[in-house]
Enzyme design. Structure first.
Site: not given
Length: 462
Positions: A98, A101, A158, A286
């Site tokens: 993730s 992202k 997320s 993140k």
């Protein structure tokens, strides 16, 4: 007798003429020699020590091995300079999960910044987003939410379904959005990255009808993740409005709020379950996890005016990615600091001024346009900096010109044990406005130049 007097008079006049020419030449030469000396060097690359003192540092930089990192790859970057301070397989392309992202976040924020979309625009959820698995907020096809609501769900929780919904809304399809992602990666200089979706899911975990035809997976190196994070920090400093949200109730009737996966947020120092992980100054960026990727985290923190970006990839558990990040960030803050080596508007030795044509003056002073800073071992007192000036426009300046006109560049270099060599290039610009000279001044300057050329021509004959 009369003829002899006439010849004598002519000889006297000739002597006076020659003397006058020589006098004028001497005056001309004294006036133009400094300019000629500068003009002869135009375009030349000069190398000289900017300081004569050796770097004095207060700490010896330990090796990365001394940290005992339990990661597959890691990198530490200073945000303002982009300088790499720690490198453990930093260029190895790996599944980012993730952390992918971050690119989706960047593109959506950029589209809003450019006025193409608004945070209040309403997004209608389509089939692809509704079928997304993994971390999600259980969107149904036809649901409607604002870009801002979905962005928070993506940045904080997320949520894969929220991420796909945003991608489809921005580009029309996730496939088209992925092309934007790869184009942006290329522009940013991310050399070891490739995207196949907006979320970071493995290809097999994407909805079957929306998988790309090519049999490839998403990859990103730790260095590329740091580069991407740096772009977010630089171009969208309001990222903190989203990444520091500790919990978020997506729907008014939801029983439980979305909890931020980033345990290291400084604000978590008062949260019982997270306070042992909370890190001073940390406000992003993140997390990522899949079976293939392991546990990843791109973190960024700011202390005492220095912002660091840390990336760890392939740790073996959720807590481990934060423990390893703490080691990396502590390494940075314990051993390094940012120091200004050259102030803005500084004169460069050997290029204090450059020639100017048709101006009131024959030269114009030049200075650097911006300050130059380097990451140095903590406690460094004196920086041993060298420079190279490349003045490419020195023989092309014609008055009138404005202050701030670029005449070339100067590249400063700093080297110290324990740090990769650093270079920073800034422009050399005119320090003041230069007016065009009046016709009378220019006429007599042309006369002087004529006699200088004539004298040189005669001199070269002997």
């Amino acid at each position: 007798m009369k003829a002899k007097k006439m010849n004598k008079k002519k000889r006297q006049m000739l002597k006076k003429s020659v003397a006058s020419v020589m006098l004028i030449n001497m005056l001309c030469m004294s006036a133009v020699m400094p300019v000629m000396a500068a003009a002869n060097d135009s375009g030349q690359v000069l190398t000289a020590a900017a300081t004569t003192t050796k770097t004095e540092k207060a700490v010896d930089i330990p090796s990365a091995d001394s940290l005992g990192l339990d990661v597959k790859s890691a990198v530490l970057m200073e945000a303002s300079t982009g300088q790499i301070l720690l490198n453990v397989n930093a260029d190895k392309a790996m599944p980012p999960a993730s952390m992918t992202k971050m690119m989706t976040e960047y593109i959506v924020a950029e589209q809003v910044k450019q006025g193409k979309f608004s945070w209040d625009d309403v997004v209608t959820v389509k089939k692809n987003a509704a079928q997304s698995v993994g971390s999600r907020i259980f969107l149904a096809e036809g649901d409607q939410h604002t870009i801002k609501e979905l962005y928070i769900a993506m940045a904080v929780g997320s949520a894969n379904d929220a991420t796909v919904a945003l991608a489809e809304h921005i580009a029309g399809s996730e496939e088209a959005f992925v092309k934007m992602m790869n184009d942006e990666a290329k522009r940013m200089g991310m050399k070891d990255s490739y995207f196949i979706n907006s979320t970071g899911l493995d290809r097999a975990d994407m909805p079957a009808d929306f998988r790309p035809t090519e049999d490839k997976e998403i990859v990103m190196s730790a260095r590329d993740a740091a580069i991407l994070c740096r772009y977010i920090i630089r171009d969208h400093p309001d990222y903190k409005d989203f990444t520091t949200i500790q919990s978020y109730k997506f729907r008014p009737n939801d029983k439980d709020p979305i909890i931020n996966y980033n345990w290291m947020l400084e604000a978590n120092k008062n949260i019982t379950n997270f306070k042992s992980y909370a890190y001073e100054g940390l406000d992003g960026m993140k997390t990522g996890h899949t079976t293939n990727a392991g546990n990843n985290f791109t973190g960024t923190a700011e202390r005492d005016g220095m912002r660091l970006i840390s990336v760890v990839m392939g740790t073996d558990s959720e807590p481990a990615r934060f423990r390893e990040t703490k080691k990396v960030l502590d390494y940075g803050y314990n051993n390094f600091e940012v120091k200004q080596a050259v102030a803005a508007k500084t004169k460069v030795t050997g290029w204090e001024a450059v020639p100017l044509k048709k101006g009131t003056e024959t030269t114009v002073p030049v200075v650097t346009d911006n300050a130059v800073s380097f990451v140095v071992p903590k406690g460094t007192q004196n920086l041993d900096v060298t420079f190279k000036a490349n003045v490419t426009e020195a023989d092309k300046l014609v008055a009138p010109i404005k202050a701030g006109t670029k005449v070339g560049t100067v590249t400063y270099t700093y080297k110290a044990d324990g740090i990769e060599p650093q270079e920073k290039t800034v422009n050399l610009i005119t320090a003041e406005e230069a007016e065009k000279g009046g016709w009378f001044r220019l006429f007599f300057r042309a006369v002087k130049d004529f006699f200088v050329d004539l004298f040189d021509g005669i001199k070269n004959l002997f």
